[in-house]
Design an enzyme around this catalytic site. Structure first.
Site, PDB file in Angstrom:
ATOM      1  N   GLU A   5       2.030   3.844   8.155  1.00  0.00           N
ATOM      2  CA  GLU A   5       2.155   4.753   7.010  1.00  0.00           C
ATOM      3  C   GLU A   5       2.783   6.085   7.409  1.00  0.00           C
ATOM      4  OE1 GLU A   5      -1.780   4.686   4.775  1.00  0.00           O
ATOM      5  OE2 GLU A   5      -2.195   3.392   6.493  1.00  0.00           O
ATOM      6  N   SER A  23      -0.843  -8.546  11.967  1.00  0.00           N
ATOM      7  CA  SER A  23      -2.176  -9.082  11.728  1.00  0.00           C
ATOM      8  C   SER A  23      -2.974  -7.987  11.012  1.00  0.00           C
ATOM      9  CB  SER A  23      -2.854  -9.473  13.049  1.00  0.00           C
ATOM     10  OG  SER A  23      -4.110 -10.070  12.802  1.00  0.00           O
ATOM     11  N   CYS A  26      -8.390  -7.773   7.929  1.00  0.00           N
ATOM     12  CA  CYS A  26      -8.737  -8.931   7.100  1.00  0.00           C
ATOM     13  C   CYS A  26      -9.764  -8.604   6.019  1.00  0.00           C
ATOM     14  CB  CYS A  26      -9.276 -10.050   7.981  1.00  0.00           C
ATOM     15  SG  CYS A  26     -10.836  -9.648   8.822  1.00  0.00           S
TER      16      CYS A  26
END
Length: 342
Positions: A5, A23, A26
């Site tokens: 960001e 990745s 999650c």
């Protein structure tokens, strides 16, 4: 070091990278979480990449992404697919587990592999999430035949029949000696009959002091009906989490080291026993945790991985380190990439 960001478009362009490996966290997509998806701040880095990608001076040639099962039905995934399609990538999605590599551990994960080209990938199946490794018909036909035969054999297995308080039972409503249905037991039986997967004994340590890994009596008594119990000859184990060793429920399988004791006989006799007698009965199974090294073996760490013995001594810390890092995910990517001409 900045997060994605905090990196500007100009800084991205200066990097001129050829591949993106991702990745993302999650938690926004996991089935047992809040499933915040695009509204979860932990998705912001991925959203930033998707915003930047079409505006890059030079697009990367490859994109690889891994996440939990659940990502494939998320709005974030839809935005990802829309973005890479608009940029001209060919791609394929997968839901794969270490069992696909012959490793007896269930850790189902989402994978996406994309390549910047006009021709479809050799194994591309538009609109489908593949649940098996791509196979080229001309490559190792005898191996593919063996796998197919194993699957046919698995389908022939008859459903398990159980005895509940001495009464024969079957059907969806039946509950076995633990908190499991016949369907769950039958699934485990099928997993143990899959000859394409190795036995757990191939991943176990030989010379260890098992005493420090045995489940304490209090845990045996409290969680007896929730344990996922496997033997060294089993071809399955559940996903190990960083809570393994601290918590029991849903953190990973435990190993029955007394293989000559029938687990059914132990559980069917518990109903009318006192707490002390229940502990005595359950102790006959000699249930223990998998060691950190054994879990590392199941997760694909190399045999000479030395962190376990060198720097850490507390078992729970070891479990957190090992269970939170899964080289199998990288291995799966490498194997998929074998089918892509570079």
């Amino acid at each position: 070091m900045n997060s994605a960001e905090g990196i500007t478009l100009e800084e991205f362009d200066k990097l001129s990278f050829n591949m993106i490996l991702m990745s993302p966290p999650c938690q926004p997509f996991t089935r047992i979480g809040l499933q915040g998806d695009v509204t979860d701040p932990r998705t912001n880095s991925l959203l930033r990449i998707l915003d930047i990608l079409p505006r890059l001076q030079k697009l990367p040639k490859y994109i690889l992404l891994e996440n939990v099962k659940g990502f494939e039905v998320s709005s974030t995934r839809d935005l990802l697919i829309q973005t890479i399609e608009n940029c001209g990538f060919q791609y394929q999605e997968f839901l794969l587990s270490p069992t696909s590599l012959g490793i007896p551990n269930s850790r189902l994960r989402y994978f996406l592999i994309a390549k910047l080209q006009s021709e479809p990938l050799p194994f591309q199946a538009p609109g489908q999430v593949l649940k098996e490794f791509p196979k080229l018909e001309s490559e190792h036909p005898e191996k593919n035949t063996i796998v197919a035969e194993n699957k046919i054999e698995r389908k022939k297995i008859e459903p398990n029949i159980c005895f509940d308080n001495g009464r024969q039972c079957s059907g969806k409503e039946a509950i076995l000696f633990k908190l499991e249905t016949i369907e769950e037991i039958d699934r485990k039986h099928q997993q143990d009959s899959d000859l394409s997967v190795q036995m757990l004994k191939d991943f176990l340590e030989d010379d260890i002091d098992m005493n420090q890994y045995f489940l304490p009596p209090k845990s045996l008594l409290r969680y007896a009906l929730l344990l996922d119990i496997v033997k060294p000859t089993c071809r399955r184990s559940t996903c190990f989490t960083k809570g393994y060793g601290s918590y029991i429920e849903g953190t990973g399988s435990v190993l029955q080291t007394s293989e000559d004791v029938q687990i059914e006989n132990v559980y069917k006799s518990l109903t009318n026993l006192s707490q002390e007698e229940k502990i005595t009965k359950l102790s006959m199974l000699k249930l223990r945790y998998f060691t950190p090294k054994e879990i590392a073996n199941l997760l694909g760490f190399p045999p000479d991985f030395g962190l376990l013995r060198t720097f850490y001594t507390k078992m729970v810390i070891l479990f957190k380190i090992v269970c939170n890092h899964d080289p199998n995910n990288f291995t799966i990517f490498v194997l998929i990439c074998e089918f892509i001409p570079f």
